[in-house]
Every structure is written in C-alpha cells, then in structure tokens.
Design an enzyme around this catalytic site. Structure first.
Site, PDB file in Angstrom:
ATOM      1  N   GLY A  36       2.508   1.795  10.448  1.00 27.88           N
ATOM      2  CA  GLY A  36       4.019   3.289  10.763  1.00 27.88           C
ATOM      3  C   GLY A  36       4.308   3.530  12.325  1.00 27.88           C
ATOM      4  O   GLY A  36       4.973   4.847  12.058  1.00 27.88           O
TER       5      GLY A  36
ATOM      6  N   GLU B 109      -6.874   4.138   7.876  1.00 25.41           N
ATOM      7  CA  GLU B 109      -6.622   6.139   7.775  1.00 25.41           C
ATOM      8  C   GLU B 109      -8.127   6.029   6.886  1.00 25.41           C
ATOM      9  O   GLU B 109      -8.012   7.127   7.095  1.00 25.41           O
ATOM     10  CB  GLU B 109      -5.442   5.719   6.947  1.00 25.41           C
ATOM     11  CG  GLU B 109      -3.772   6.094   7.869  1.00 25.41           C
ATOM     12  CD  GLU B 109      -3.342   5.009   7.391  1.00 25.41           C
ATOM     13  OE1 GLU B 109      -3.150   5.495   5.514  1.00 25.41           O
ATOM     14  OE2 GLU B 109      -1.700   4.493   7.727  1.00 25.41           O
TER      15      GLU B 109
ATOM     16  N   HIS C 171      -9.458   0.425   5.227  1.00 25.68           N
ATOM     17  CA  HIS C 171      -8.114   0.707   5.757  1.00 25.68           C
ATOM     18  C   HIS C 171      -8.447   1.497   6.627  1.00 25.68           C
ATOM     19  O   HIS C 171      -9.311   2.915   7.064  1.00 25.68           O
ATOM     20  CB  HIS C 171      -7.103   1.249   4.402  1.00 25.68           C
ATOM     21  CG  HIS C 171      -5.713   1.338   5.183  1.00 25.68           C
ATOM     22  ND1 HIS C 171      -5.155   2.601   6.294  1.00 25.68           N
ATOM     23  CD2 HIS C 171      -4.804   0.414   4.744  1.00 25.68           C
ATOM     24  CE1 HIS C 171      -4.124   1.494   6.618  1.00 25.68           C
ATOM     25  NE2 HIS C 171      -3.880   1.358   5.450  1.00 25.68           N
TER      26      HIS C 171
ATOM     27  N   ASN D 100       1.005  -0.462   0.010  1.00 33.34           N
ATOM     28  CA  ASN D 100      -0.060  -0.082  -0.051  1.00 33.34           C
ATOM     29  C   ASN D 100       1.169   1.567  -0.088  1.00 33.34           C
ATOM     30  O   ASN D 100       1.860   1.751   0.985  1.00 33.34           O
ATOM     31  CB  ASN D 100      -0.705   0.019   1.576  1.00 33.34           C
ATOM     32  CG  ASN D 100      -1.731   1.103   1.271  1.00 33.34           C
ATOM     33  OD1 ASN D 100      -1.565   1.921   0.203  1.00 33.34           O
ATOM     34  ND2 ASN D 100      -2.629   0.749   2.165  1.00 33.34           N
TER      35      ASN D 100
HETATM   36  P1  13P Z   1       2.772   0.359   7.634  1.00 32.00           P
HETATM   37  O1  13P Z   1       3.500  -0.702   7.042  1.00 32.00           O
HETATM   38  O2  13P Z   1       3.907   1.624   7.520  1.00 32.00           O
HETATM   39  O3  13P Z   1       3.137  -0.275   9.511  1.00 32.00           O
HETATM   40  O4  13P Z   1       1.615   0.693   6.990  1.00 32.00           O
HETATM   41  C1  13P Z   1       0.964  -1.059   7.194  1.00 32.00           C
HETATM   42  C2  13P Z   1      -0.167  -0.425   6.391  1.00 32.00           C
HETATM   43  O5  13P Z   1      -1.063   0.619   6.922  1.00 32.00           O
HETATM   44  C3  13P Z   1      -0.582  -0.815   5.072  1.00 32.00           C
HETATM   45  O6  13P Z   1      -1.845  -0.659   4.522  1.00 32.00           O
END
Ligand code: 13P
Length: 247
Positions: free
Chosen positions: A170, A94, A92, A9
């Site tokens: 993240g 986010e 997701h 992603n």
């Molecule tokens: P990270 O691997 O940067 O922690 O992100 C995971 C993610 O949100 C994939 O959709």
C-alpha cells in the site's frame, strides 16, 4: 508444474453492489486458462460471489481455527468450507500487526485449514527495519519455519507462499524485481532444504506489495516469481486484468 496465480485481496473495501459489479467484470475477462485467478472479498460477500463464480475462485481473507463454539464474531474454517470456499489467506502482515496473530497462532490456522483440505496462501514478509539491518532473509525463513514447515510434503502441496514485504504494501514502493527474485529464490531454497526437489519445483511463490499494471510484467518475468497477491490494484477490473495477463 508451478501454478501461475493472480490473487486479489480486497481487504476491507467495497460496498455490496460494488463488489458484485467488480466480480462480474473480472469473471467476464478473457484470461489464459494457465492463470488461476482468486479473489478474497470481505467475508459477508463470499456467498453471493461464489454462486456466480465460473472462471474465478473465491477465497476467504480470514477465519478462526476452531470448529465451532463460543467465539463471538468469528467464522470457522468449517463454515467457510460448507459454503464452498476452498482457498484461505493466512499470515497477512495486517493480521499479524493489527490483530496480533503470532507465528504460533498462524500455525494453528494452517493446521485447521490443511486438516479440511483447504488451499492456503501463506503470507510472509519483513518490515523496513528488518530489511535495513539486513536480516530480511532469516526473518522470513523463521516465519515459514515457525508456522508452515511442520507440514508433511503431501500437505505442503496445498500451500502457496506469498512474499509481501511490509514496506511495499500500500505504499507504492514496490520491491525491485531483483529484490523480489532474491527473496523468492531464497524461499524456494528453504523449501528444497526442508522438503526436497519435487516440492521446491512445484510450490508457487507469489509476490505482493504495490504490484500494478506497470510493474507486473517485470516482476512475473523473474524465474522464481509465479504470480502476485494484489491489494489496491485488484479493486479496479482493468488493472486486475492487466496484471492477470502480464505473464
Ligand atoms: P497492495 O497491492 O495494495 O500494496 O497490497 C498488497 C497486499 O497486501 C495484498 O495482500
């Protein structure tokens, strides 16, 4: 029977030339044919990447669940399908957090995608607050019940579930393999209870959240972890390669 999937992603990262370069590096990597690789670039790059895609699938991070019409700024699932997209991300954290996508709205997105025969990677996962109060399992199952488990078992064949604990996204703080395995087996059990053996045995469940070359092998060795949904580490070709070969 369960598919091994490593999905990248890219979120809202990379300028056009970087995206083209990264995709061509990933395309040229020698990875077992058993592993399905999918990248989810920013929407405006999808057309270009799809034209050169041979070994890697290209999916969409987002869409609006209406066929067409006066929805300024949005892209429909039909438009994605029309340019050759067959995979979409839904749910997701986010999008849930920053764009207020509710369980009900996510259900609409699931229906719109499945209606067109699209493959869906459906994301679920709890916040640290929920985990700290030990409600993480029921929280995640509620997300699945609310937006996904109305599908028929035939429709569910188009779905992959991605467990992404918000506190691991993240942050560099990966779930331990034990935490991932516990949740994945709980999710699989919920599929078993709702749909029966065949669906539970065949659905792929991915882990996402600070998955990287140094922890992928351990995570993927868990019996209920079928692959990963990778954020940051999918932006580096070498890291994505290490993860894709970590089975
Ligand atoms: P990270 O691997 O940067 O922690 O992100 C995971 C993610 O949100 C994939 O959709």
């Amino acid at each position: 029977m369960r598919k091994k999937i490593v999905a990248g992603n890219w979120k809202m990262n990379l300028l056009h030339s970087d995206a083209i370069r990264l995709f061509s590096e990933i395309e040229n990597q020698q990875v077992s044919e058993d592993v399905i690789r999918i990248v989810f670039p920013p929407c405006i790059y999808i057309s270009d990447l799809i034209k050169s895609a041979k070994n890697v699938l290209v999916g969409a991070q987002n869409f609006y669940p209406k066929e067409n019409g006066a929805y300024t700024g949005e892209v429909s699932i039909n438009q994605l399908k029309d340019i050759g997209v067959n995979h979409v991300l839904i749910g997701h954290s986010e999008r849930r957090m920053f764009f207020n996508e509710t369980n009900e709205f996510l259900k609409e997105k699931v229906d719109a995608a499945i209606h067109l025969g699209m493959h869906v990677i459906f994301c679920c996962g709890e916040s640290l607050e929920v985990r700290d109060t030990n409600n993480h399992e029921s929280f995640v199952i509620n997300q699945l019940n609310s937006s996904l488990y109305h599908l028929t078992s035939d429709q569910l064949k188009l779905v992959t579930i991605a467990y992404e604990p918000i506190w691991a996204i993240g942050t560099g703080r990966t779930a331990t393999s034990q935490q991932a395995e516990e949740m994945h087996s709980h999710i699989r059990k919920s599929v078993l209870e709702r749909y029966g053996n065949e669906s539970a045995d065949s659905i792929s469940i991915l882990y996402g959240g600070s998955c990287n070359p140094s922890n992928a092998k351990e995570l993927f060795s868990c019996s209920n972890v079928d692959g990963g949904l990778i954020g940051g580490a999918s932006l580096k070709a070498d890291d994505f390669f290490s993860i894709s070969t970590a089975y």
